[in-house]
Design an enzyme around this catalytic site. Sequence first.
Site, mmCIF file in Angstrom:
data_model
loop_
_atom_site.group_PDB
_atom_site.id
_atom_site.type_symbol
_atom_site.label_atom_id
_atom_site.label_comp_id
_atom_site.label_asym_id
_atom_site.label_seq_id
_atom_site.Cartn_x
_atom_site.Cartn_y
_atom_site.Cartn_z
ATOM 1 N N GLU A 172 -10.176 -5.642 -2.047
ATOM 2 C CA GLU A 172 -9.351 -6.662 -2.690
ATOM 3 C C GLU A 172 -8.131 -6.934 -1.797
ATOM 4 O O GLU A 172 -7.367 -6.025 -1.500
ATOM 5 C CB GLU A 172 -8.881 -6.187 -4.070
ATOM 6 C CG GLU A 172 -8.100 -7.266 -4.786
ATOM 7 C CD GLU A 172 -7.673 -6.869 -6.191
ATOM 8 O OE1 GLU A 172 -7.193 -5.742 -6.370
ATOM 9 O OE2 GLU A 172 -7.818 -7.705 -7.106
ATOM 10 N N GLU A 180 -7.101 -2.974 -16.869
ATOM 11 C CA GLU A 180 -7.644 -4.131 -16.136
ATOM 12 C C GLU A 180 -7.191 -3.982 -14.705
ATOM 13 O O GLU A 180 -5.982 -3.907 -14.437
ATOM 14 C CB GLU A 180 -7.112 -5.438 -16.734
ATOM 15 C CG GLU A 180 -7.814 -5.850 -18.013
ATOM 16 C CD GLU A 180 -9.325 -5.976 -17.865
ATOM 17 O OE1 GLU A 180 -9.816 -6.324 -16.763
ATOM 18 O OE2 GLU A 180 -10.032 -5.690 -18.840
ATOM 19 N N LYS A 232 6.714 -1.135 -20.004
ATOM 20 C CA LYS A 232 7.196 -0.826 -18.650
ATOM 21 C C LYS A 232 6.663 -1.932 -17.738
ATOM 22 O O LYS A 232 5.505 -1.908 -17.332
ATOM 23 C CB LYS A 232 6.649 0.540 -18.231
ATOM 24 C CG LYS A 232 7.472 1.327 -17.242
ATOM 25 C CD LYS A 232 7.786 0.633 -15.949
ATOM 26 C CE LYS A 232 6.702 0.718 -14.898
ATOM 27 N NZ LYS A 232 7.007 -0.095 -13.697
ATOM 28 N N CYS A 244 -6.084 -11.386 -10.142
ATOM 29 C CA CYS A 244 -7.245 -10.490 -10.086
ATOM 30 C C CYS A 244 -8.542 -11.284 -10.174
ATOM 31 O O CYS A 244 -9.597 -10.808 -9.778
ATOM 32 C CB CYS A 244 -7.160 -9.407 -11.150
ATOM 33 S SG CYS A 244 -6.692 -10.032 -12.738
HETATM 34 P P1 ADP Z 1 0.688 -3.144 -7.562
HETATM 35 O O1 ADP Z 1 0.153 -2.388 -6.388
HETATM 36 O O2 ADP Z 1 0.145 -4.506 -7.693
HETATM 37 O O3 ADP Z 1 2.158 -3.082 -7.740
HETATM 38 P P2 ADP Z 1 0.333 -1.048 -9.500
HETATM 39 O O4 ADP Z 1 -0.949 -0.646 -10.128
HETATM 40 O O5 ADP Z 1 1.000 -0.082 -8.603
HETATM 41 O O6 ADP Z 1 0.032 -2.425 -8.802
HETATM 42 O O7 ADP Z 1 1.383 -1.487 -10.608
HETATM 43 C C1 ADP Z 1 1.051 -1.982 -11.878
HETATM 44 C C2 ADP Z 1 2.014 -1.375 -12.895
HETATM 45 O O8 ADP Z 1 1.777 0.030 -12.956
HETATM 46 C C3 ADP Z 1 3.487 -1.531 -12.521
HETATM 47 O O9 ADP Z 1 4.249 -1.729 -13.690
HETATM 48 C C4 ADP Z 1 3.802 -0.197 -11.886
HETATM 49 O O10 ADP Z 1 5.176 0.129 -11.903
HETATM 50 C C5 ADP Z 1 2.994 0.725 -12.762
HETATM 51 N N1 ADP Z 1 2.706 2.042 -12.152
HETATM 52 C C6 ADP Z 1 2.602 2.362 -10.835
HETATM 53 N N2 ADP Z 1 2.331 3.665 -10.689
HETATM 54 C C7 ADP Z 1 2.270 4.219 -11.928
HETATM 55 C C8 ADP Z 1 2.013 5.516 -12.455
HETATM 56 N N3 ADP Z 1 1.764 6.553 -11.657
HETATM 57 N N4 ADP Z 1 2.000 5.674 -13.781
HETATM 58 C C9 ADP Z 1 2.217 4.636 -14.621
HETATM 59 N N5 ADP Z 1 2.471 3.401 -14.196
HETATM 60 C C10 ADP Z 1 2.503 3.168 -12.876
#
Ligand code: ADP
Length: 478
Positions: A379, A247, A172, A281
């Site tokens: 951050e 990470e 994903k 990061c």
């Molecule tokens: P950013 O704020 O940099 O977009 P995220 O941590 O939200 O960082 O996103 C990192 C990844 O995690 C993306 O692929 C995002 O779609 C996914 N993601 C966001 N929310 C969820 C969730 N609740 N469960 C699983 N994956 C998620």
Amino acid sequence: MESRNWIGGEWYTPTGGTMAVHNPSRTAEQLGTLYLSRPEDAVAAGHAARQALPKWAGMTGAARAEVLYKAAELFHQHLDSLARLASAEMGKPITEMRGEVMRAVHILRYYAAEGVRAIGSVIPANGKDVLQFTKRVPLGVVGVITPWNFPVAIPIWKIAPALICGNTVVWKPAEMASLTATRVTELLAEAGVPAGVLNLVIGEGATVGQALLDAVDLDGVSFTGSTTTGRKVAAACASRNIKYQTEMGGKNAAVVWRDADLAKTIPALISGAFSSAGQKCTATSRIIVDRACFDEVVARLADAIASIRVGPALEPETYMGPVASQAQYDKVTSYVRLAEQDGQVLARGRTDVDTTLGYYVLPMLATGVAVDHPLVQEEIFGPVATILAADSFEEAMALCNQTVYGLSASIFTQDLQKALRFLEEAEAGLVRVNLETAGVEYQSPFGGMKASSSHTREQGQAALEFYTQVKTCAVYYG
Ligand code: ADP
């Protein structure tokens, strides 16, 4: 371009809605459309991965390696077009993005070679006529959730070791890197990754990412992204007793000691803080300087910041592109306003580009805020660095460690004793001397301490530990 899902070896367009992809360097330009998945698509991907597992896990490492070698060849062959797509999609300058794709080529080759590496050990048995040894077996079906800031390298540094160890994958990617993810998957499919061994599910984190964690039969999850989401991922996996690695964030410090060779230090600080517009990061976001050389470091950094070439990501002369999205722009500019309001702006970049055309944020060096201020603690993930003075080495170390994060830390010095003390005392998973905080090599373990990671490591040999489990075998032959 349009995104597509690849599930069980079939390409198809999911029906959970659409999202327009705009070029962050010129937001008026629409690059393509994402077709979003529904939770059922993640479940279908999980079934395909489970079905493909026995055959893939049963192949020899050497046979699996052939696919990765072929993928390396294809990524190399399509380096330029893949880098251009990724740069256009998330705004990383093309020269840096070419380097990132090349890194993916090296990672694919590195893990291909792992297919035939000796693993396990023979352990003397206390019982007579017993052969006792360990072997590594695949974890099973692995969920891979990736961010947008390294749209090629991060997915590959998870998928390549997962595949060589015999796992099957449901991937994903981040919404903002999903055109690139589609192309990356096309290349992997062309390289011969069999049906169901890798499955791509494009969609939103809150729906499809969450469905992956809640409703898919997984044996492991590898996640890179924000600390907030990473903690949710960890909690979901812990409650299902699934192996996971997360990470997450960083607030990385570079310490400059009085004897540092500034001709080499300043470019390393600039690159650490402002390459990828600070969206790594491992980016340098705190610069801690011995008061003895503080004014000189500030003056030199200000000159260097003024000459940073800010521009569209696809222009080869661009050193710093836009930030990746409207959300990033809003977040980073809120810190810029905070610096203007609560602190003192020591340097700000310039550009001839019309910055209203894209998500441009000019590089900034700020100071004059207390250590507990958000600029020093949170951050930012953008081109904003805060500089702090230290009156002693002990104070510099205390400032360096005064953060919840622990990903990367650097010192610039010629003093061997200071350098070694730093390596010992800095609370970070990556500790470096006379090198920028970013840029660890793929054959080395990568990961953080404290709130930066699940205390696991990625890349290098460490990845093989995550993507396998150990069996202790005993054979009585008496
Ligand atoms: P950013 O704020 O940099 O977009 P995220 O941590 O939200 O960082 O996103 C990192 C990844 O995690 C993306 O692929 C995002 O779609 C996914 N993601 C966001 N929310 C969820 C969730 N609740 N469960 C699983 N994956 C998620």
